[in-house]
Design an enzyme around this catalytic site. Structure first.
Site, PDB file in Angstrom:
ATOM      1  N   HIS A  41       0.479   8.580  38.085  1.00  0.00           N
ATOM      2  CA  HIS A  41       1.339   7.774  38.951  1.00  0.00           C
ATOM      3  C   HIS A  41       0.795   7.712  40.386  1.00  0.00           C
ATOM      4  O   HIS A  41       1.442   8.206  41.311  1.00  0.00           O
ATOM      5  CB  HIS A  41       2.756   8.347  38.916  1.00  0.00           C
ATOM      6  CG  HIS A  41       3.769   7.570  39.687  1.00  0.00           C
ATOM      7  ND1 HIS A  41       3.718   6.199  39.839  1.00  0.00           N
ATOM      8  CD2 HIS A  41       4.885   7.976  40.370  1.00  0.00           C
ATOM      9  CE1 HIS A  41       4.754   5.801  40.563  1.00  0.00           C
ATOM     10  NE2 HIS A  41       5.465   6.859  40.904  1.00  0.00           N
ATOM     11  N   CYS A  84       7.341   2.525  44.853  1.00  0.00           N
ATOM     12  CA  CYS A  84       6.616   2.630  43.580  1.00  0.00           C
ATOM     13  C   CYS A  84       6.482   1.298  42.868  1.00  0.00           C
ATOM     14  O   CYS A  84       5.719   1.187  41.905  1.00  0.00           O
ATOM     15  CB  CYS A  84       7.303   3.633  42.668  1.00  0.00           C
ATOM     16  SG  CYS A  84       7.375   5.297  43.337  1.00  0.00           S
TER      17      CYS A  84
END
Length: 412
Positions: A357, A88
């Site tokens: 996200h 991420c």
């Protein structure tokens, strides 16, 4: 590394959402063209590019040359292109590499771009992107360690957890229960973070979710992995973000009035530590290294963008960044101090919980928000007199903490 001044001179971003009719190439083109236009920069001035994606290989099978393929489709060819995968934290890592490139004098103007298309009608395929973000050879041992962190905090009677979920929701739920056991953090305090970020997102036209929620509505939602309910967990989505980084020589060729100082970018990985020694958390160590490099402290920050993959993660990072003592992140969120207009607004963009996200784009989406705020161009979500901003972007998991974190500090 050279101590010369470094700048972000252009940023671009797409709407984070489910984009079934757009390809990775489409999203990259939109974000990069936005950044080029913002910087007043022709494509011919870009001397290198760092291209971040974390899920494209799993979702599309596009491995190894994703950046070369996507950038060639929009006419950027012949320059060094480096593909970056760091869970991420992929696109903040790309930015870190881009700033090192221009600081070293390899070139004066460099592109960082991040993208992912994670939405799939097959939810298991989307969730499988996360399966390789920790030690796959020690999956059972890793989960057993985490599940044993807080033996006195157990699942309440009658609570049914979701059958389909990312393994990272179990990881964050375990960390949340440890925090609850150690400090008395409550589920309501965690819900306050999710409610706040949903309210913030109503002022961000590019957010994936743009509707408010109350704390009670967050608590009433279905449980994913206790104590986390659905609105406390970041959604899967599609999107891209980009930034153009330059040194002083590069800035002379571009729109100086658009430039924001890149004061620090610090990349750090996990170490071995007891789970409850929060002062040794990699994000805490990286943040204070970044503060030292930038010559500022947590008290100087006007706003923060943190990696709220879950609402509990924001509480943890509020503490790690030094905005309050360890253990006080829950009460701080519940007090309103981290809301727009509060002492230190956090995730005014809506954060991962509401802005969305698409993991390969998240770090640069945080940078997009900070640049917009520091320029005074954030409209209804503008933080008053914003001068310094910090982002924390974590990725993966290793032991009892994120596998990697990247801290970025910007200033005007």
């Amino acid at each position: 590394m050279s101590k010369q001044n470094l700048y972000i001179v252009g940023v671009g971003i797409t709407h984070f959402a489910k984009h079934p009719d757009k390809t990775v190439k489409d999203l990259v083109r939109e974000a990069v063209e936005g950044a080029l236009q913002d910087a007043g920069c022709g494509r011919e001035l870009i001397q290198a590019a760092y291209f971040a994606t974390a899920g494209q290989g799993v979702i599309e099978g596009q491995h190894m040359v994703a950046g070369e393929v996507a950038l060639k489709a929009m006419g950027i060819t012949g320059i060094p292109v480096t593909n970056v995968e760091n869970a991420c934290a992929s696109s903040s890592t790309a930015l870190n590499a881009a700033q090192l490139y221009v600081a070293a004098g390899e070139g004066d103007i460099c592109l960082a771009v991040g993208v992912d298309k994670l939405f799939s009608p097959d939810k298991e395929k989307s969730f499988s992107v996360f399966d390789g973000a920790f030690d796959v050879n020690n999956r059972d041992g890793q989960l057993a360690l985490l599940h044993g962190l807080a033996p006195t905090v157990t699942l309440p009677a009658g609570i049914k957890e979701a059958e389909q979920r990312s393994i990272f929701m179990d990881i964050y739920a375990s960390l949340a229960r440890l925090h609850m056991e150690r400090f008395g953090t409550t589920q309501r305090q965690i819900a306050a973070v999710a409610a706040k970020n949903h309210v913030h997102s109503t002022r961000n036209p590019l957010a994936q979710f743009q509707y408010p929620l109350t704390i009670d509505e967050v608590l009433a939602a279905r449980t994913i992995a206790w104590p986390l309910t659905l609105p406390m967990c970041a959604p899967i989505g599609d999107g891209a973000a980009a930034a153009i980084v330059c040194n002083e020589d590069g800035l002379r060729k571009l729109q100086r009035s658009r430039a924001v100082r890149l004061m620090a970018s610090v990349l750090r990985t996990a170490t071995e530590r007891p789970a409850d020694q929060y002062e040794r958390h990699l994000c805490h160590l990286a943040a204070f290294e970044a503060y030292e490099r930038a010559g500022v402290g947590p008290e100087d920050m006007s706003l923060a963008e943190v990696h709220d993959a879950t609402a509990f993660a924001e509480i943890q990072q509020t503490e790690a960044l030094g905005f309050c003592p360890f253990g006080e992140g829950g009460p701080m969120a519940e007090s309103g101090a981290t809301s727009l207009g509060g002492r230190i607004p956090i995730n005014v963009s809506g954060g991962l919980l509401s802005r969305g996200h698409p993991i390969g784009a998240t770090g640069l989406a945080q940078v997009y928000e900070m640049v917009t705020q520091l320029r005074g161009e954030a409209g209804a979500r503008q933080v008053d007199k914003a001068r310094f901003a910090i982002a924390e972007n974590g990725g993966g998991f290793n032991g009892v903490e994120e596998a990697v974190t990247c801290i970025t500090i910007l200033g005007r």
